[in-house]
Design a protein around this motif. Structure first.
Motif, PDB file in Angstrom:
ATOM      1  N   LYS A  54      -0.033 -14.324   2.094  1.00 55.29           N
ATOM      2  CA  LYS A  54       0.763 -14.858   3.194  1.00 55.29           C
ATOM      3  C   LYS A  54       0.297 -16.289   3.497  1.00 55.29           C
ATOM      4  CE  LYS A  54       2.101 -10.518   5.429  1.00 55.29           C
ATOM      5  NZ  LYS A  54       2.051  -9.762   4.176  1.00 55.29           N
ATOM      6  N   LEU A  55       1.107 -17.256   3.094  1.00 59.79           N
ATOM      7  CA  LEU A  55       0.765 -18.662   3.276  1.00 59.79           C
ATOM      8  C   LEU A  55       1.795 -19.346   4.156  1.00 59.79           C
ATOM      9  CD1 LEU A  55      -0.143 -19.672  -0.401  1.00 59.79           C
ATOM     10  CD2 LEU A  55      -1.736 -19.104   1.438  1.00 59.79           C
ATOM     11  N   VAL A  56       1.312 -20.209   5.046  1.00 58.08           N
ATOM     12  CA  VAL A  56       2.183 -21.044   5.865  1.00 58.08           C
ATOM     13  C   VAL A  56       1.710 -22.485   5.746  1.00 58.08           C
ATOM     14  CG1 VAL A  56       2.786 -19.230   7.528  1.00 58.08           C
ATOM     15  CG2 VAL A  56       0.773 -20.665   7.931  1.00 58.08           C
ATOM     16  N   GLU A  75      -9.553 -23.877  10.115  1.00 62.38           N
ATOM     17  CA  GLU A  75      -8.831 -22.829  10.836  1.00 62.38           C
ATOM     18  C   GLU A  75      -7.711 -23.418  11.686  1.00 62.38           C
ATOM     19  OE1 GLU A  75     -12.634 -19.824  11.700  1.00 62.38           O
ATOM     20  OE2 GLU A  75     -11.820 -21.067  13.309  1.00 62.38           O
ATOM     21  N   LEU A 128      -0.089 -16.196  14.442  1.00 65.85           N
ATOM     22  CA  LEU A 128      -0.667 -16.015  13.116  1.00 65.85           C
ATOM     23  C   LEU A 128      -2.018 -16.722  13.057  1.00 65.85           C
ATOM     24  CD1 LEU A 128       2.502 -16.993  10.996  1.00 65.85           C
ATOM     25  CD2 LEU A 128       1.886 -14.714  11.879  1.00 65.85           C
ATOM     26  N   GLU A 129      -3.082 -15.959  12.833  1.00 63.88           N
ATOM     27  CA  GLU A 129      -4.397 -16.557  12.631  1.00 63.88           C
ATOM     28  C   GLU A 129      -4.496 -17.014  11.173  1.00 63.88           C
ATOM     29  OE1 GLU A 129      -7.737 -14.273  13.921  1.00 63.88           O
ATOM     30  OE2 GLU A 129      -6.715 -13.479  15.696  1.00 63.88           O
ATOM     31  N   CYS A 130      -4.861 -18.269  10.958  1.00 65.07           N
ATOM     32  CA  CYS A 130      -4.845 -18.841   9.604  1.00 65.07           C
ATOM     33  C   CYS A 130      -6.170 -19.503   9.245  1.00 65.07           C
ATOM     34  CB  CYS A 130      -3.734 -19.888   9.485  1.00 65.07           C
ATOM     35  SG  CYS A 130      -2.094 -19.276   9.907  1.00 65.07           S
ATOM     36  N   ARG A 131      -6.494 -19.409   7.970  1.00 60.10           N
ATOM     37  CA  ARG A 131      -7.632 -20.143   7.418  1.00 60.10           C
ATOM     38  C   ARG A 131      -7.125 -21.093   6.345  1.00 60.10           C
ATOM     39  NH1 ARG A 131     -11.554 -15.026   7.296  1.00 60.10           N
ATOM     40  NH2 ARG A 131     -12.439 -15.220   9.388  1.00 60.10           N
ATOM     41  N   THR A 133      -6.397 -23.209   3.204  1.00 56.17           N
ATOM     42  CA  THR A 133      -6.569 -23.041   1.760  1.00 56.17           C
ATOM     43  C   THR A 133      -6.548 -24.381   1.035  1.00 56.17           C
ATOM     44  OG1 THR A 133      -4.189 -22.696   1.442  1.00 56.17           O
ATOM     45  CG2 THR A 133      -5.553 -20.731   1.752  1.00 56.17           C
ATOM     46  N   GLY A 153      -2.343 -22.876   5.053  1.00 57.90           N
ATOM     47  CA  GLY A 153      -3.317 -21.875   5.445  1.00 57.90           C
ATOM     48  C   GLY A 153      -2.854 -20.480   5.094  1.00 57.90           C
ATOM     49  N   GLN A 154      -3.819 -19.612   4.856  1.00 57.93           N
ATOM     50  CA  GLN A 154      -3.505 -18.206   4.606  1.00 57.93           C
ATOM     51  C   GLN A 154      -3.605 -17.428   5.909  1.00 57.93           C
ATOM     52  OE1 GLN A 154      -5.259 -16.433   1.154  1.00 57.93           O
ATOM     53  NE2 GLN A 154      -5.059 -14.341   1.926  1.00 57.93           N
ATOM     54  N   VAL A 155      -2.585 -16.637   6.186  1.00 56.89           N
ATOM     55  CA  VAL A 155      -2.574 -15.822   7.397  1.00 56.89           C
ATOM     56  C   VAL A 155      -3.534 -14.658   7.210  1.00 56.89           C
ATOM     57  CG1 VAL A 155      -1.158 -14.444   8.960  1.00 56.89           C
ATOM     58  CG2 VAL A 155      -0.175 -16.463   7.833  1.00 56.89           C
TER      59      VAL A 155
END
Length: 207
Positions: A54-56, A75, A128-131, A133, A153-155
């Motif tokens: 899951k990428l945004v 983040e 959506l919590e994202c880190r 990438t 970021g990846q969710v």
């Protein structure tokens, strides 16, 4: 009419490009800097890129606060912008100085996340919590980098307020997501309809 974008000689009062690429979902991005200060800003160059993983992504015109903090800390959080929160979303777009929190400016509440240090908007019905990438500056046909900064970021975690759920789905008439149109125009999702993807035999039968 037709015009080449190299000259952008469209003859209109305003550039129509972003009104054609519409509606665009709004990425309402919250971050926490290493000094503990928080930031919140809307981005209309935003979308989902992939489901597995899951990428945004959101794209900033220049290295603005949200992009810089997301890159520095790795983040960020995407908060669902809704019609109910439209005025707050717009207010959070004001060009605040670094370190001045848009949470305070808008009167919104910070809610803790589970997996990232950045806060989410407590009033938003989903987040959506994202880190991070990757990030980069997209290039044009000439190979030169533009001013845009794309952050991907990846969710890793998803928050949903159950008041927008119906029959196991997010009900768009309850959530009323906010989208950006062209110029100063926005829209909310007040009507939704279903269309099942046809099998090829069905599609050919329509010809």
């Amino acid at each position: 009419m037709f015009y080449e974008t190299a000259t952008n000689d469209h003859g209109l009062a305003h550039d129509p490009f972003k009104a054609i690429v519409a509606p665009r979902p709004i990425g309402w991005i919250s971050t926490r800097a290493r000094d503990g200060s928080t930031n919140l800003a809307p981005y209309s160059f935003f979308n989902a890129l992939s489901d597995r993983p899951k990428l945004v992504m959101f794209c900033s015109t220049g290295m603005k606060h949200s992009a810089g903090i997301a890159i520095e800390t790795g983040e960020f959080v995407v908060n669902l912008a809704t019609r109910e929160l439209a005025e707050a979303v717009n207010l959070s777009s004001a060009p605040a100085s670094a370190g001045d929190s848009e949470f305070a400016l808008t009167g919104l509440s910070e809610a803790p996340c589970r997996l990232v240090a950045a806060p989410r908007v407590a009033e938003a019905p989903a987040a959506l919590e994202c880190r991070l990438t990757q990030w980069f500056r997209p290039v044009g046909l000439d190979g030169a980098e533009g001013e845009a900064v794309m952050v991907i970021g990846q969710v890793v975690g998803i928050h949903i307020d159950e008041r927008i759920l119906r029959d196991g789905r997010i009900a768009l008439d309850l959530a009323r997501p906010l989208s950006r149109l062209g110029y100063l125009d926005f829209a909310s999702t007040d009507e939704a309809f279903e269309m099942r993807r046809p099998k090829i035999a069905e599609a050919k039968g329509q010809g």
